[in-house]
Every structure is written in C-alpha cells, then in structure tokens.
Design an enzyme around this catalytic site. Structure first.
Site, PDB file in Angstrom:
ATOM      1  N   ASP A   7     -27.140  88.046 -23.247  1.00 52.99           N
ATOM      2  CA  ASP A   7     -27.128  88.550 -21.943  1.00 52.99           C
ATOM      3  C   ASP A   7     -26.785  90.265 -21.942  1.00 52.99           C
ATOM      4  O   ASP A   7     -25.831  90.630 -22.841  1.00 52.99           O
ATOM      5  CB  ASP A   7     -26.093  87.861 -21.406  1.00 52.99           C
ATOM      6  CG  ASP A   7     -25.921  88.389 -19.645  1.00 52.99           C
ATOM      7  OD1 ASP A   7     -26.893  87.967 -19.010  1.00 52.99           O
ATOM      8  OD2 ASP A   7     -24.870  88.787 -19.247  1.00 52.99           O
ATOM      9  N   GLU A  63     -31.709  90.574 -23.505  1.00 49.57           N
ATOM     10  CA  GLU A  63     -31.720  90.804 -22.356  1.00 49.57           C
ATOM     11  C   GLU A  63     -31.355  92.314 -21.991  1.00 49.57           C
ATOM     12  O   GLU A  63     -30.239  92.752 -22.489  1.00 49.57           O
ATOM     13  CB  GLU A  63     -31.214  90.094 -21.239  1.00 49.57           C
ATOM     14  CG  GLU A  63     -31.353  90.459 -19.873  1.00 49.57           C
ATOM     15  CD  GLU A  63     -30.431  90.258 -18.744  1.00 49.57           C
ATOM     16  OE1 GLU A  63     -30.676  90.363 -17.622  1.00 49.57           O
ATOM     17  OE2 GLU A  63     -29.182  90.276 -19.009  1.00 49.57           O
TER      18      GLU A  63
HETATM   19  C1  NOJ Z   1     -27.664  89.018 -16.585  1.00 51.03           C
HETATM   20  C2  NOJ Z   1     -28.058  87.648 -16.068  1.00 51.03           C
HETATM   21  O1  NOJ Z   1     -29.237  87.269 -16.134  1.00 51.03           O
HETATM   22  C3  NOJ Z   1     -27.182  87.618 -14.657  1.00 51.03           C
HETATM   23  O2  NOJ Z   1     -27.570  86.491 -13.958  1.00 51.03           O
HETATM   24  C4  NOJ Z   1     -25.850  88.071 -14.660  1.00 51.03           C
HETATM   25  O3  NOJ Z   1     -25.364  88.268 -13.438  1.00 51.03           O
HETATM   26  C5  NOJ Z   1     -25.616  89.495 -15.461  1.00 51.03           C
HETATM   27  N1  NOJ Z   1     -26.517  89.383 -16.621  1.00 51.03           N
HETATM   28  C6  NOJ Z   1     -24.003  89.630 -15.750  1.00 51.03           C
HETATM   29  O4  NOJ Z   1     -23.810  88.755 -16.793  1.00 51.03           O
END
Ligand code: NOJ
Length: 503
Positions: A191, A247
């Site tokens: 993430d 991500e």
């Molecule tokens: C990316 C995630 O996909 C999202 O849903 C989340 O709110 C943020 N990161 C923070 O962790």
C-alpha cells in the site's frame, strides 16, 4: 514466473460475500465463493486488509499486523481459506499497509505515551508542523496533547505514519512479512509504498499555480528505493517466486516505473492508465504505447476499491464499450487486475444521504464543502470523490438486507458480461503468456495492436472499419468479418476482432 500470465482478482473483503448474515463480507464468504472464482477463470486473488482495525479507513488503519479482524473471521479461517485456494490452484496475495498504522496500534499507543518511550521514534513527531497536506484533506499533522507534539499522518489522523528511518521499524515490519510468508501466502500488495519516507529537513511543500499543493517533500524521497530493495531482497531470499506489486500514489508513468527497476517490485499499479477519468482514446493509446516500452510487465486495470466503477466512469453504461475495454485489458502483455463484480458489470453505488456515506475521504470532503454550500449540494460533490461507489455490497442472492454499506446495483446484462470475461480469460490462458506488443495504432476511434501472433482491433467508433494485414489471419474472437484472402477484416461499430496468424 506464475504471475506473468495470471489474471488477478481483487477482493474488497467487507463487501464481497457475507457467510454469516451480519452484513459484512468475511473470509468464510470468500472460501465459499472459490468455485465461482474458478469458474470465472481467475488465477490469483488479492485480499484487501483483513487485520484487526478500528476501520476508520476500512482496514487500511491496521492495529495488529499478524492477526485477523474478528469481523472477518479468525486466523484459522484464513488458513482454511488459503489451503482451499491452493488446492484449487488459486494464488493468494495480501495487502500490506506499512506506511502507517492505526493510532490504536500498540506501537503508536506506546510511542504517544511519553517522549522517552523506546518506541517514540517509531513514528514522526515534531514540535512544529510543516505545511504538508494529508491525502484525505486538511493538515497532515495532528497535535497530541499528552506530550504536546504533532505526529505526522499522510492519510486520516487515525493513520499515523511509521518512521522508516528507524531500523527497529524495518525489523518489525520484516517480521510481519515473515509471519505471512510462513503461512504460505503467494505475494504482497504494498500500500502507498512511495509515501514511506519523508524529507528529513522537513521542508514545506510548494504550491502549484492552481494553488494545489505539490507533494515534493512527503513522497518519493531520495533513499526510499534502497529501503524497499532491502525489504524485497529479504523476502525473495526466503521465497523466490513471491509476487510483489507496488501501489504508488501517482498517475505519472515515469514515477511509477521508478519502482519496478532491478531489485524492486515485480510490477506496480499503472494509474496512468487505470484511473483515467473518462474514455479518452488518445490518452489511452499514448499511455499504452509508453507502457510497452516499460521494462517488466505493466498492470492493466480499470477498477479498484478506490475509484468509480468503469461501467459508469468509462463505458458510460454501454456494454459494447465495456467489452472492448475487457479485451484490451485481458488480451495484452500486462498483468490484469479485475475488481470484484467487474466481471458482471457491477454499477456504482451512490449513497443518498450523508449518514450512509462510509468513505472517510468523502466524509471529510462533505464537511469541508458545508462551509460554502448546502447539505444537498455538498453530498452531490462529495459523492463525486466518494470511494463507496465501488464498495457497494455484492449481491449473490435475491435477499437484499442493508449491510455495512448499501448494495452495488446489479447489471441486467451481468450474465452476458460474465460469459465474455470467461471467454477472454480462457483465450488469455490458451494464447499467453504474451511477449511483444507492436503496431499500436489509433485511427478514427479504432485502436489496433499486435501481441505476438494475435492481431487485435477495437473499434470504439460509430463507423465500420477496414483493417489490412501483411499476414493472413483467422478469427478467434469478436464480430469482425475477414475477407476471402484472409488479409483484411471489417469490424462493425463498437465491436472487436481478434485474429490469429494462419500457420
Ligand atoms: C491506498 C488504498 O488503496 C486506499 O484505500 C487507502 O485509503 C490508502 N492507501 C491509505 O492506506
């Protein structure tokens, strides 16, 4: 590697399948749906966070990295699910949230308790805040009154950023990875991993001309890649075919690509393509061209739990356009990531009242807007960024009780859409893994390209299009009509054709 030709399927666990009727999806629910997932043909599942959490950000605020939230089941349920997934040749990757923890995580509670606490330096504390803005709006600093210092949170104030400069944090996180590796997971989705480090001089961010903040000193900081390399190296040494997907909070391809260089992630989410606001074929084609030059395999997706569903956003409720996007995503050289319900053309869910809004980002937006407009207008505008849109509960039977969130409206054409996805996934399996993409062309709203022996023609336009080939080809999918010498094809409006070289 196993993941090169795999089709991934994202499961947003709270909204996927509820096995015990309490209004929340759960791990047993996923296990029960394994036969369905097999039938769809997907080969790998990405589970969004299921760890104990106060769920301010629906699980992306973790309060224990090595357990299962009781709302979703137990660690035994997880093991059972993993075993059954593996028995069915389904790989499972899990979401790991290492940029921040919940402020209810014992690490943070300790850290906040006093300036001398051994874990004080596990988070980022300052006497004075910088001007950094949180990605969910407002200042990224929160005053904590026990010690009278500010802690940094790049997302909600209940999500405190870990201090990755501290070697103890790195070690603690490595142990978390070991825990899940030991249980047998096949990969990790990292993430917002580019947010991990911040400028150590704490300089203020500059503003764009538009007045918007430029995130210069709080993301993509020098040195971050060596931290990540170290982490990836450690896990690959333990399991060499572990899959890692990053991500990166950016939709700029050059930035995203920085994270898939040698020794870094296997791939990263291509938001440059996946999160486009509307179907702009020129932009899509340009990004696609650049992605074919990218080293390694890019990702192809048009849906996730963070964006409006592509049925509404891109296809504008047109199933023919929706099908063209499915072909593009699945018959290509990248790694496709489907999002639950997409294979049945699920629609956006729109809460009709602020009390039904669950997304923290939309709630914050609503509160901000109230200062300049009435409640009705504020809800309309907040819904424009509301991530609840894709998080509506999936319905598996006629029963329709309200769950933790409203339901994702079903698509009346769902069955036909599913059949198309299944066919395309099978085609990908029989023809892939795809190696080289060439000849990307956009002409009169018709996008065509070649992957290895396949010629793909996606006619998004309103006119029939004629395409001529050097090598004769036969139809393997779609409604195009090949000429008698096999060297040209005519493809009707909003239709596609996939041909395979003869011989
Ligand atoms: C990316 C995630 O996909 C999202 O849903 C989340 O709110 C943020 N990161 C923070 O962790």
């Amino acid at each position: 590697m196993w993941w090169e030709n795999a089709v991934f399927y994202e499961i947003y666990i709270a909204s996927f399948a509820d096995s015990n009727g309490d209004g929340f999806g759960d791990i047993e629910g996923i296990r029960e749906k394994i036969p369905y997932l097999k039938e769809c043909g997907v080969e790998a599942l990405w589970l969004t966070p299921f760890y104990p959490s106060p769920r301010v950000d629906n699980g992306y605020d973790v309060s224990d990295y090595c357990a299962v939230d009781s709302q979703y089941g137990t660690i035994e349920h997880f093991k059972l699910f993993l075993e059954e997934a593996h028995r069915n040749q389904l790989k499972v990757i899990i979401d790991v949230v290492f940029n921040h923890t919940s402020t209810e995580h014992p690490w943070f509670i300790e850290s906040a308790s006093s300036k001398n606490n051994p874990k004080r330096d596990w988070y980022i504390w300052r006497d004075q805040p910088t001007n950094w803005e949180s990605f969910f709006g407002g200042s990224a600093w929160q005053l904590e009154t026990v010690t009278n210092q500010y802690y940094y949170h790049s997302f909600a104030k209940e999500q405190a950023d870990l201090n990755w400069q501290n070697p103890e944090v790195k070690q603690a996180i490595f142990e978390v990875l070991l825990f899940w590796l030991d249980l047998g997971v096949d990969g990790f989705r990292f993430d917002v991993i580019n947010n991990l480090t911040v400028d150590n001089q704490f300089r203020d961010n500059p503003n764009e001309e538009t007045g918007e903040q430029q995130h210069l000193y709080d993301v993509n900081q020098p040195g971050i890649q060596s931290v990540l390399k170290e982490m990836i190296q450690q896990i690959k040494e333990i399991k060499s075919d572990i899959f890692t997907v990053a991500e990166i909070s950016s939709d700029s391809l050059p930035i995203i690509s920085e994270y898939t260089r040698d020794g870094l992630f296997d791939t990263a989410f291509n938001f440059n393509l996946g999160s486009i606001e509307q179907l702009d074929l020129k932009k899509l084609t340009n990004e696609f061209k650049k992605m074919t030059e990218q080293k390694g395999r890019p990702t192809f997706f048009f849906n996730s739990h963070d964006m409006s569903r592509s049925w509404n956003r891109l296809a504008k409720e047109d199933s023919q356009v929706y099908q063209l996007l499915a072909v593009f995503m699945l018959i290509n050289r990248g790694i496709p990531f489907l999002f639950q319900g997409e294979e049945q053309g699920a629609l956006d869910y729109l809460p009709q009242s602020i009390k039904d809004v669950r997304d923290v980002q939309a709630k914050n937006k609503y509160q901000q807007l109230l200062s300049s407009m009435d409640e009705e207008q504020a809800l309309i505008q907040a819904n424009q960024v509301n991530r609840d849109r894709s998080r509506g509960m999936l319905t598996w039977s006629a029963k329709s009780d309200m769950g933790w969130i409203g339901q994702s409206p079903k698509n009346p054409e769902g069955e036909q859409i599913l059949a198309v996805y299944q066919q395309l996934i099978q085609l990908r399996k029989s023809e892939g893994p795809f190696g080289t993409v060439t000849g990307i062309t956009l002409e009169n709203e018709c996008l065509s390209y070649r992957v290895d022996k396949l010629q793909i023609v996606l006619n998004f336009g309103q006119q029939t299009t004629e395409q001529i080939f050097e090598d004769a080809a036969q139809t393997i999918f779609g409604t195009g009509r090949v000429s008698s010498n096999g060297q040209s094809v005519s493809v009707p409006p909003k239709s596609c054709w996939i041909g395979k070289d003869n011989g």
